[in-house]
Design an enzyme around this catalytic site. Structure first.
Site, PDB file in Angstrom:
ATOM      1  N   LYS A   1      53.158  -3.067 -15.037  1.00 17.99           N
ATOM      2  CA  LYS A   1      52.425  -1.921 -14.478  1.00 17.99           C
ATOM      3  C   LYS A   1      50.945  -2.053 -14.831  1.00 17.99           C
ATOM      4  CE  LYS A   1      53.929   2.263 -14.663  1.00 17.99           C
ATOM      5  NZ  LYS A   1      54.263   3.488 -15.414  1.00 17.99           N
TER       6      LYS A   1
HETATM    7  C1  E4P Z   1      54.872   6.358 -14.264  1.00 18.25           C
HETATM    8  O1  E4P Z   1      55.524   5.752 -15.100  1.00 18.25           O
HETATM    9  C2  E4P Z   1      53.709   7.189 -14.613  1.00 18.25           C
HETATM   10  O2  E4P Z   1      53.021   6.545 -15.635  1.00 18.25           O
HETATM   11  C3  E4P Z   1      54.146   8.558 -15.060  1.00 18.25           C
HETATM   12  O3  E4P Z   1      55.100   9.070 -14.148  1.00 18.25           O
HETATM   13  C4  E4P Z   1      52.981   9.521 -15.224  1.00 18.25           C
HETATM   14  O4  E4P Z   1      53.526  10.789 -15.493  1.00 18.25           O
HETATM   15  P1  E4P Z   1      52.670  12.021 -16.052  1.00 18.25           P
HETATM   16  O5  E4P Z   1      51.685  12.390 -15.000  1.00 18.25           O
HETATM   17  O6  E4P Z   1      53.698  13.086 -16.289  1.00 18.25           O
HETATM   18  O7  E4P Z   1      52.033  11.564 -17.323  1.00 18.25           O
END
Ligand code: E4P
Length: 224
Positions: A86
């Protein structure tokens, strides 16, 4: 649709692995922080054991292209070449995505708030795009429209890229992401809990059960 869990909590992954048609597990450093100072790779290897052939998406921490690429190499060295890396879509991240795709890494372009970030990540060959649904809404960005535009661009360019929508705070946001073209979603365990433990569902289950028992004086079909 592919459904993924946005957590590294081993108990929650074990629990929902047996319930969900689970396509993968995703995380970011903030999600990992919730588990404390874990033995990072040992912990992620345990997740791999639990989820079997489902996908693992692991986020880089480095900010510069070179650091991002070193993180990516380290992640695949420990967890395997099939791990999705990622990478946030900013200048350094996009350069790293382009370079890592030329080396056949699997990449999830993340921290996506705009259509334009998505268009660039699609062109750079990202395997998945992770638009941040709730975070977009917090910025008064129409997240459903952004996902729809991303899906249109994927169709227009006949790209193999898929949308892995993320950052959900309620089930309606998940529905909107799916309806507007996401091929996959990742959500924390509490979103799946919200969806599957609605009182209305439980009332229907209880009513059917009671009606059956009153009719046949047994609670089980196999005891008839
Ligand atoms: C995916 O893994 C994203 O990093 C994550 O869903 C972000 O979520 P948040 O906005 O609740 O921190």
């Amino acid at each position: 649709m592919k459904f993924m869990l946005d957590t590294v909590n081993l108990d929650k992954i074990r629990y929902y692995q047996s319930i969900l048609p689970l396509a993968g597990v995703t995380s970011n450093p903030s999600i990992i922080k919730k588990e404390g100072k874990i033995d990072f790779y040992a912990h992620l290897k345990k997740i791999k054991e639990i989820i079997g052939s489902a996908d693992l998406h692991v986020q880089v921490v480095g900010k510069l292209q070179e650091e991002i690429e070193k993180d990516a190499q380290d992640i695949v060295d420990h967890l395997g070449k099939e791990t999705f890396i990622k990478i946030p879509v900013n200048e350094e991240g996009l350069a790293a995505i382009k370079s890592l795709k030329s080396k056949e890494f699997k990449v999830t372009a993340t921290a996506i708030y705009t259509e334009f970030q998505a268009y660039l990540a699609i062109a750079a060959g990202a395997d998945y795009l992770a638009p941040y649904y709730n975070r977009m809404e917090n910025l008064n960005i129409n997240a459903a429209d952004v996902i729809y535009a991303m899906a249109e661009e994927i169709k227009r360019s006949s790209s193999p890229t898929e949308i892995l929508a993320a950052s959900f705070k309620n089930v309606n946001q998940v529905n909107q992401a799916c309806r507007n073209g996401a091929q996959a979603i990742t959500a924390s365990p509490d979103i799946f809990e919200q969806a599957l433990t609605m009182p209305a569902i439980q009332k229907a289950v209880t009513d059917f059960h009671d009606d059956w028992r009153e009719t046949f004086a047994t609670e089980k079909i196999y005891e008839l």
